[in-house]
Scaffold this active site. Sequence first.
Site, PDB file in Angstrom:
ATOM      1  N   THR A   1       0.920  -1.235  -0.071  1.00 49.82           N
ATOM      2  CA  THR A   1       0.018   0.161   0.146  1.00 49.82           C
ATOM      3  C   THR A   1       0.943   1.198   0.080  1.00 49.82           C
ATOM      4  O   THR A   1       1.747   1.417   1.034  1.00 49.82           O
ATOM      5  CB  THR A   1      -0.952  -0.025   1.231  1.00 49.82           C
ATOM      6  OG1 THR A   1      -1.622  -1.181   1.125  1.00 49.82           O
ATOM      7  CG2 THR A   1      -1.833   1.231   1.283  1.00 49.82           C
TER       8      THR A   1
ATOM      9  N   ARG B   1      -7.183 -10.187   3.699  1.00 48.72           N
ATOM     10  CA  ARG B   1      -7.393  -9.938   5.125  1.00 48.72           C
ATOM     11  C   ARG B   1      -6.351 -11.218   5.998  1.00 48.72           C
ATOM     12  O   ARG B   1      -6.311 -12.230   5.507  1.00 48.72           O
ATOM     13  CB  ARG B   1      -8.904 -10.422   5.566  1.00 48.72           C
ATOM     14  CG  ARG B   1      -9.791  -9.385   5.127  1.00 48.72           C
ATOM     15  CD  ARG B   1     -11.167  -9.885   5.251  1.00 48.72           C
ATOM     16  NE  ARG B   1     -11.330 -11.203   4.297  1.00 48.72           N
ATOM     17  CZ  ARG B   1     -12.185 -12.531   4.732  1.00 48.72           C
ATOM     18  NH1 ARG B   1     -13.142 -12.199   5.730  1.00 48.72           N
ATOM     19  NH2 ARG B   1     -12.489 -13.383   4.039  1.00 48.72           N
TER      20      ARG B   1
ATOM     21  N   LYS C   1      -7.251   1.651  -2.767  1.00 46.03           N
ATOM     22  CA  LYS C   1      -6.789   0.931  -1.914  1.00 46.03           C
ATOM     23  C   LYS C   1      -7.061   1.774  -0.501  1.00 46.03           C
ATOM     24  O   LYS C   1      -7.588   1.060   0.452  1.00 46.03           O
ATOM     25  CB  LYS C   1      -5.435   0.554  -1.691  1.00 46.03           C
ATOM     26  CG  LYS C   1      -4.616  -0.058  -0.629  1.00 46.03           C
ATOM     27  CD  LYS C   1      -5.200  -1.215  -0.428  1.00 46.03           C
ATOM     28  CE  LYS C   1      -4.679  -2.059   1.023  1.00 46.03           C
ATOM     29  NZ  LYS C   1      -5.312  -3.173   1.167  1.00 46.03           N
TER      30      LYS C   1
ATOM     31  N   CYS D   1      -3.091  -2.694   8.880  1.00 46.07           N
ATOM     32  CA  CYS D   1      -3.580  -1.957   7.722  1.00 46.07           C
ATOM     33  C   CYS D   1      -4.550  -0.718   7.929  1.00 46.07           C
ATOM     34  O   CYS D   1      -4.054   0.401   7.716  1.00 46.07           O
ATOM     35  CB  CYS D   1      -4.436  -2.754   6.739  1.00 46.07           C
ATOM     36  SG  CYS D   1      -3.357  -4.149   6.041  1.00 46.07           S
TER      37      CYS D   1
ATOM     38  N   ARG E   1       0.439  -6.438  15.660  1.00 50.03           N
ATOM     39  CA  ARG E   1       0.620  -5.083  15.478  1.00 50.03           C
ATOM     40  C   ARG E   1      -0.638  -4.104  15.663  1.00 50.03           C
ATOM     41  O   ARG E   1      -1.655  -4.546  14.880  1.00 50.03           O
ATOM     42  CB  ARG E   1       1.224  -4.963  13.755  1.00 50.03           C
ATOM     43  CG  ARG E   1       2.652  -5.426  13.674  1.00 50.03           C
ATOM     44  CD  ARG E   1       2.991  -5.428  12.249  1.00 50.03           C
ATOM     45  NE  ARG E   1       2.153  -6.450  11.437  1.00 50.03           N
ATOM     46  CZ  ARG E   1       2.207  -6.470  10.025  1.00 50.03           C
ATOM     47  NH1 ARG E   1       3.016  -5.621   9.340  1.00 50.03           N
ATOM     48  NH2 ARG E   1       1.722  -7.481   9.603  1.00 50.03           N
TER      49      ARG E   1
END
Length: 433
Positions: free
Chosen positions: A122, A154, A205, A261, A327
């Site tokens: 990304t 995912r 995105k 993300c 994370r």
Amino acid sequence: MKITIIGTGYVGLPSGVGFAELGQEVYCVDNNAQKIAMLQKGEVTLFEDGLADMLERNLASGKLHFTTDLPFAVKQADIVILAVGTPPHPVTKEADLQYIEAAVKDLAPHLSGYTVVATKSTVPVGTGDKLEKIMRDINPSADFDVISLPEFLREGFALHDFFYPERIIVGTDSERARKLIQQLYLPFKNSRLVFVNRKSSETIKYASNAFLAIKLNYINEIANFCEKSGADIEEVALGIGLDSRIGSKFLKAGPGYGGSCFPKDTVAMSYMARQWGLKMPLVDTAIAENDQRQIDMAQRVLALCPVANAKIAVLGLAFKNGTDDCRTSPAVKIVSELLQHNTDITAYDPQAMQTAQTLLGDKIKYADSAEQAIAGSDIVAVLTEWPEFADINWEKAGQTMKHKIIVDCRNLLPMAEIERLGFEYHGIGRGKK
Ligand code: UDX
């Protein structure tokens, strides 16, 4: 077709194994020699359901290779997929491009024959232009196109999402690149293969993840509303989700979103906008409200502790079920908040014990099972939606607790059944508090 994937993390590794499974010749490159050595032996370096078997099968078939030799792997490739990390800059929170810029500087001199270089990481809008310029400056005679090929995997469901993508977004204006990608994705007959310009692809995105983050914040806000109104968020979510314009997915109230993300991409998108003098109040509010939610959840647990320095059992440390990834995990953030006021915390997670220990160290105790964490506790906090926590024999587990109090931050457990067993059950959004 020969594919080289640079980066063997949560995106690169499932993608590489997936393409090999589909019969492509795949070279996975990483500069972490230890990780490559493990993968060469068929040892997975991250948890993804089904990955270990598929890795072993494709190593055996000879279609899947792991190497630190980037020049060699690039020379072989028809397509080079960039799947290195673009973490938030520690201060500005913008996407840090040092790793992806290093990757293209390393690969540019070794391009041979027409090659498509696809950015799967990304990256901020316009990065494709930037990477293309870096490569052309280094190797003006190379014949290549840089395209955007964003991932929508995912974690915990990466292989499913790889083989059954709802859409494949490709950002390019190059006819040659388009033909190559169409050939690569021939097996994906039930997926929409959508070609847009590179900046649209890069924007899709961020816009996708920011929307999902806002949707999650919305349902958590409605959960708060339900706690005052006396409604049940599970019923409200069901009711509104039946409207196809809303959709039933991503309406599960919880402790807020986490992972590598949503937190990163929402902040990066807001940063980009600010550089252009643009405000994004919906995204900014989602960021702020989501951060606050973990603090609120921790405060709820503390307020329900029946004694000073209560023994708290924490079930779940990963940012969601199905992964070992901690994370920006809401669970870890809640535990860190609890530790400001309470020191007797024992945690269990089916997959994330090791990754959590790198973040929480010896500040908490780690149990070998959920039952072991629960034993002797004054209060249980369910923080990650692992289905196995609902399969615990709660009648038996309750007998080992000093106080039978449960704070279910995922509304995972059957409230009526748990209350019938004599627990003081606290879900989220489950009616009047
Ligand atoms: C996300 C996007 O879904 C994926 O398309 C993109 O490629 C990467 O980012 P991921 O971060 O792996 O995937 O996790 P996701 O399943 O989207 O969940 C994100 C967070 O939202 C998790 O913390 C999860 O627990 C939480 N969540 C999700 C909820 O709280 N409620 C929900 O209904 C769904």
